[in-house]
Design a protein around this motif. Structure first.
Motif, PDB file in Angstrom:
ATOM      1  N   TYR A 135       0.729  -1.192  -0.121  1.00 29.98           N
ATOM      2  CA  TYR A 135       0.028  -0.170   0.222  1.00 29.98           C
ATOM      3  C   TYR A 135       0.736   1.163   0.176  1.00 29.98           C
ATOM      4  N   ARG A 139       1.409   4.154  -2.715  1.00 28.69           N
ATOM      5  CA  ARG A 139       1.270   5.791  -2.189  1.00 28.69           C
ATOM      6  C   ARG A 139       2.693   6.427  -2.629  1.00 28.69           C
ATOM      7  N   GLU A 143       2.515   9.295  -5.402  1.00 25.30           N
ATOM      8  CA  GLU A 143       3.083  10.693  -4.716  1.00 25.30           C
ATOM      9  C   GLU A 143       3.993  11.499  -5.847  1.00 25.30           C
ATOM     10  N   LYS A 146       2.410  12.515  -8.774  1.00 25.53           N
ATOM     11  CA  LYS A 146       1.657  13.744  -8.678  1.00 25.53           C
ATOM     12  C   LYS A 146       2.605  14.805  -8.462  1.00 25.53           C
ATOM     13  N   LYS A 288      -4.954   1.108  -4.297  1.00 23.83           N
ATOM     14  CA  LYS A 288      -5.604   1.879  -3.150  1.00 23.83           C
ATOM     15  C   LYS A 288      -4.653   3.283  -3.047  1.00 23.83           C
ATOM     16  N   GLY A 289      -3.460   2.842  -2.730  1.00 29.19           N
ATOM     17  CA  GLY A 289      -2.364   4.035  -2.377  1.00 29.19           C
ATOM     18  C   GLY A 289      -2.077   4.736  -3.431  1.00 29.19           C
ATOM     19  N   ILE A 291      -4.019   5.280  -6.125  1.00 32.20           N
ATOM     20  CA  ILE A 291      -5.083   6.300  -6.672  1.00 32.20           C
ATOM     21  C   ILE A 291      -5.646   7.270  -5.431  1.00 32.20           C
ATOM     22  N   GLU A 292      -5.157   6.911  -4.169  1.00 32.13           N
ATOM     23  CA  GLU A 292      -5.379   7.966  -3.156  1.00 32.13           C
ATOM     24  C   GLU A 292      -4.320   9.367  -3.695  1.00 32.13           C
ATOM     25  N   GLU A 293      -3.261   8.970  -4.055  1.00 31.53           N
ATOM     26  CA  GLU A 293      -2.234  10.168  -4.587  1.00 31.53           C
ATOM     27  C   GLU A 293      -2.562  10.573  -5.675  1.00 31.53           C
ATOM     28  N   GLY A 295      -5.478  10.259  -7.618  1.00 32.77           N
ATOM     29  CA  GLY A 295      -6.846  10.508  -8.244  1.00 32.77           C
ATOM     30  C   GLY A 295      -7.216  11.950  -8.750  1.00 32.77           C
ATOM     31  N   LEU A 368     -12.845   2.769  -7.610  1.00 32.95           N
ATOM     32  CA  LEU A 368     -12.194   3.805  -6.594  1.00 32.95           C
ATOM     33  C   LEU A 368     -12.130   5.088  -7.344  1.00 32.95           C
ATOM     34  N   ALA A 370     -13.306   8.602  -8.257  1.00 32.69           N
ATOM     35  CA  ALA A 370     -14.266   9.616  -7.343  1.00 32.69           C
ATOM     36  C   ALA A 370     -15.492  10.064  -8.356  1.00 32.69           C
TER      37      ALA A 370
END
Ligand code: GN1
Ligand code: MG
Length: 371
Positions: A135, A139, A143, A146, A288-289, A291-293, A295, A368, A370
């Motif tokens: 995970y 991230r 990151e 990103k 998950k990690g 796409i959290e960063e 997304g 996932l 949004a």
């Protein structure tokens, strides 16, 4: 043994501006391309740890351009980090100047060397001991993506031209099979057929980049698990390393290659193919990690197509290993004459498993996105 390694590199050590006195050297890392050493120097009570690397000259033809890329990327990322974070220094690669005032030294044999400060208290994991690690890897690479989303791609040199251009790599593969310079092709007939059968699928990302359906982004392009350092104390991703292939590419490459390597249930060169499969829990954790960063910076269609990256990168690697096997092991480090064929077979098995789970993967990724 330590003595021998020292002899190999001692002519390089005084070319770099290391602090203190030399104590020891150890070859480290599981890299298949560059050669990496850990150095310890001491100054009174204080120890200084460094990484020294010899850059592979067959893979990287323009080391100056490569270092210029890394410098620019580091500068861009450092501007996004919090300077007051006590870990600020550990989040960046800090290169050591060589005697010529640059961050590179070229030796008599035409090899290029570079050195940087060892990021202490962090580990480049080759295997996943705890699922949470993956995970964090998601991230960490997310990151990175990103942070580079607004980096001007035209400033980057293409350090390995056409690195993930599967169309070009397919032609190289066909040429290798036709030439068969090491007489090995007949040992790999089944695998060669498999690559031919997957040509269309493998071209899908390049097709979508060419048509403009997918955007070109600045990507890492070599997102193996061991290219993100995980902090030993906090278990969090701290620094993305091995930036030699940062170039314009697709987010699907970074996402896909990371899952190919990290969510496989076996090693990249596993002999026992019955052990090679895809771990869906690990797939989900990384996704998950990541796409959290990312997304907010990737577009919806791009996120929807992320699993295509897993298929394409696994097939690309199967083809690259197979090409290198047929060419007589010119590119990747090998432990025996069949190592590249073994790697290719493991990737082919993995791809078969990924194909069977592809719809499930796409469903998860879509869940996932949004609204
Ligand atoms: C190489 O050196 P390493 O292990 O970080 C290769 C990657 C492959 C990988 C396969 C520059 O990476 O593209 O995916 O081996 N790097 C280069 O293990 O070719
Ligand atoms: Mg590496």
């Amino acid at each position: 043994m330590v003595y021998n390694i020292y002899n190999e590199i001692k002519h390089i050590l005084d070319k770099f501006d290391f602090c203190g006195e030399y104590v020891s050297v150890e070859e480290i890392g599981a890299g298949n391309v560059n050669t990496t050493y850990k150095l310890i120097y001491s100054e009174g009570e204080k120890e200084h740890w460094y990484i020294l690397q010899r850059i592979n000259k067959i893979a990287f033809r323009d080391p100056d351009g490569l270092m210029e890329n890394i410098g620019r990327v580091m500068e861009h990322i450092s501007a996004k980090l919090d300077k007051d974070d006590p870990d600020y220094d550990r989040r960046l690669l800090r290169f050591i100047k060589s005697e010529n005032g640059t961050y590179l030294f070229s030796d008599k044999n035409g090899y290029y060397w570079r050195a940087y400060v060892f990021v202490s208290g962090a580990t480049a994991h080759n295997y996943i001991s705890d699922p949470h690690l993956f995970y964090e890897a998601g991230r960490g690479f997310g990151e990175f993506q990103k942070n580079l989303a607004d980096f001007p791609a035209e400033l980057l040199h293409e350090t390995i031209p056409n690195f993930h251009n599967t169309k070009r790599r397919f032609f190289d593969f066909v040429a290798a099979v036709a030439e068969d310079r090491s007489g090995r092709a007949r040992e790999a007939e089944k695998e060669i057929d498999f690559i031919f059968d997957h040509r269309k699928m493998m071209n899908a990302i390049v097709d979508k980049l060419e048509s403009g359906e997918l955007p070109i982004r600045v990507t890492h392009n070599d997102t193996k698990l061991n290219n993100v350092l995980i902090d030993d104390a906090t278990g969090k991703a701290i620094c993305v390393i091995d930036l030699d292939t940062v170039m314009p590419g697709s987010s699907l490459y970074d996402y896909g290659d990371a899952i190919r390597y990290g969510a496989s249930t076996a090693a990249e060169d596993e002999r026992d193919l019955s052990k090679v499969s895809i771990d869906m829990e690990l797939f989900k954790l990384f996704t998950k990690g990541f796409i959290e960063e990312t997304g907010a910076v990737l577009d919806k269609n791009e996120i929807h197509h992320l699993p295509l990256g897993i298929k394409v990168l696994t097939c690309e690697l199967a083809m690259r290993f197979l090409t290198d096997f047929i060419n007589g092991d010119e590119y990747f480090k090998v432990d025996s004459p069949h190592h590249n064929l073994r790697r290719a077979r493991a990737q082919i098995k993995l791809l078969t498993e990924i194909e069977a789970k592809f719809d499930e993967m796409t469903e998860y990724v879509d869940s996932l996105i949004a609204e």
